[in-house]
Write a protein that holds these residues in place. Sequence first.
Motif, PDB file in Angstrom:
ATOM      1  N   THR A  57       1.851   8.821  -6.639  1.00  0.00           N
ATOM      2  CA  THR A  57       0.741   7.875  -6.560  1.00  0.00           C
ATOM      3  C   THR A  57       0.416   7.339  -7.952  1.00  0.00           C
ATOM      4  OG1 THR A  57      -1.568   7.570  -5.949  1.00  0.00           O
ATOM      5  CG2 THR A  57      -0.923   9.779  -6.680  1.00  0.00           C
ATOM      6  N   ASN A  94       0.823  -1.212   0.000  1.00  0.00           N
ATOM      7  CA  ASN A  94       0.000   0.000   0.000  1.00  0.00           C
ATOM      8  C   ASN A  94       0.858   1.265   0.000  1.00  0.00           C
ATOM      9  OD1 ASN A  94      -1.468  -2.075   2.190  1.00  0.00           O
ATOM     10  ND2 ASN A  94      -2.783  -1.293   0.530  1.00  0.00           N
ATOM     11  N   GLY A 139      -2.633   6.674  -8.699  1.00  0.00           N
ATOM     12  CA  GLY A 139      -4.058   6.961  -8.878  1.00  0.00           C
ATOM     13  C   GLY A 139      -4.917   6.345  -7.797  1.00  0.00           C
ATOM     14  N   GLY A 140      -6.246   6.460  -7.948  1.00  0.00           N
ATOM     15  CA  GLY A 140      -7.168   5.902  -6.969  1.00  0.00           C
ATOM     16  C   GLY A 140      -7.297   6.799  -5.757  1.00  0.00           C
ATOM     17  N   SER A 141      -8.130   6.358  -4.803  1.00  0.00           N
ATOM     18  CA  SER A 141      -8.463   7.226  -3.673  1.00  0.00           C
ATOM     19  C   SER A 141      -7.535   7.033  -2.481  1.00  0.00           C
ATOM     20  CB  SER A 141      -9.904   6.962  -3.243  1.00  0.00           C
ATOM     21  OG  SER A 141     -10.015   5.577  -2.919  1.00  0.00           O
ATOM     22  N   GLY A 142      -6.766   5.956  -2.463  1.00  0.00           N
ATOM     23  CA  GLY A 142      -5.957   5.670  -1.272  1.00  0.00           C
ATOM     24  C   GLY A 142      -4.709   6.501  -1.165  1.00  0.00           C
ATOM     25  N   ALA A 143      -4.388   7.253  -2.197  1.00  0.00           N
ATOM     26  CA  ALA A 143      -3.098   7.940  -2.210  1.00  0.00           C
ATOM     27  C   ALA A 143      -3.239   9.364  -1.717  1.00  0.00           C
ATOM     28  CB  ALA A 143      -2.558   7.932  -3.640  1.00  0.00           C
ATOM     29  N   ARG A 155       0.818   4.773  -2.329  1.00  0.00           N
ATOM     30  CA  ARG A 155       1.644   5.991  -2.192  1.00  0.00           C
ATOM     31  C   ARG A 155       3.099   5.586  -2.134  1.00  0.00           C
ATOM     32  NH1 ARG A 155       0.243  11.115  -0.067  1.00  0.00           N
ATOM     33  NH2 ARG A 155       1.869  12.225   1.047  1.00  0.00           N
ATOM     34  N   GLY A 180      -3.668   2.863  -6.313  1.00  0.00           N
ATOM     35  CA  GLY A 180      -4.122   3.812  -5.293  1.00  0.00           C
ATOM     36  C   GLY A 180      -3.147   3.941  -4.138  1.00  0.00           C
TER      37      GLY A 180
END
Length: 442
Positions: free
Chosen positions: A435, A325, A437-441, A377, A375
């Motif tokens: 990142t 992650n 992309g996506g929302s987790g970054a 980092r 998503g």
Amino acid sequence: MKAAGAAAKRGTPAPGALAMSQAVRALHAVREDGVTAEEALLRLGSDAADLAATRAILSGSLRWYLRLAPLVDALLRPGQVLAPPLHPLLVVALHQLEYSRAPAPVTVNIAVDAARVLRQAAAAGLINALLRRFLAEHAALCARVERSEAAAVAHPRWLLREIRAVAGPAADAVIAANNESPPMSLRVNLAHGTREAYLDRCAAAGIAARSGLLPTTVVLDEAVDVGRLPGFALGVVSVQDAGAQHAAVLLDAQPGERVLDACAAPGGKTCHILERTPDLDLAALDVSPARLARVQQNLDRLGIAANLIAADLAAEDWWDARPFNRILLDAPCSATGVIRRHPDIKLLRRATDIAGFAATQQRLLRRCAQLLAPGGRLVYATCSILEAENEAVVGDFLAAHPGWSRAQEDMRLLPAPRAAGAGAVTDGFYYACLTNGGSGAR
Ligand SMILES: C[S@@+](CC[C@H](N)C(=O)[O-])C[C@H]1O[C@@H](n2cnc3c(N)ncnc32)[C@H](O)[C@@H]1O
């Protein structure tokens, strides 16, 4: 100075002559064999005495070498050649005359005795005479040598050009920071109490300390042995520069995540990541098993655990194909942001080395990109101040990886001298948060 070396003639070198002679041998190894100061000190062997004094003399002599060596040359007759240990001996002796508080006659006597320890008894008179001339003609010699800026500020020309390009009006402050002895900064483990409570503990222990750049940072007025730091053995506090403490903050690992510290040793940032978020599945990888052992020692002191992997990050065989992650890539670099801690860098690095570092950094960054979950980092970090290892590496990476972007603005820290105040003092670092992309970054 007739008495110079009298003690050595009797068979007992003056106090300090042994440490000076060891520093001379180590300086010679750095200059002639291109080894680091640490390696040169190791080469002195197990019967080396007074290592703390030797290390201090060596560090100072390396820090000012590019000013002191031309001063030694200015003392010699045209074409005069010295036996191998005598040039570094004169550099070390000039360092003591210029930058230590020892009275000049004492330093001259120690240098003459150091020549005898180095089996150069026949040169004792020459050393005595050259040092006396240095003292007598000090102002004129310095004025002549310091016509060169590189000599005046003891930096190689290529590095001065780089510093001016990167730092602009802050260049003189960077040069001043590079030439001072390193400040000792601490990272307080907030799981054990607040920084303010730790400052109180320092005061009670008679250690003068102040708040530093981050909420975890404490800067000591004077360096102390870690054994004197309250709670050190129990992991209450660790030695870490303020700038280095940004890495874990920027990585911002969340409980339960799978995290890779991709170039982990000796583990300062690994420990900080786990201090902030103990509930992590953290892999600490490094290519050097010997350096990885130091990560384990640091984890043990703090009472925390990580999965240690001794492997080349670029190799295939260590990865179980489960993506991470978050990844911290604290890449090998020129270390031009930490020159005051490693003054040998000013002598060992060449302008031509930088392209090689950048190629390695590119390779390792591309490898990390394969390991990150969508998503995720990726924090790319160096302790270099050079654009070629920082913005240029990230720029090339982003150009070749559509779908990747910066999650936030890059952070570039220049070395700040102690005069900037404890709240500003830092080594030089660069951080880019990337990142895929996506929302987790976040
Ligand atoms: C800047 S140091 C890391 C400092 C560390 N993150 C800390 O805060 O204590 C860079 C590290 O990268 C390691 N390294 C260099 N090349 C590597 C590679 N190909 N794979 C894994 N580690 C590598 C070196 O052994 C060195 O320990």
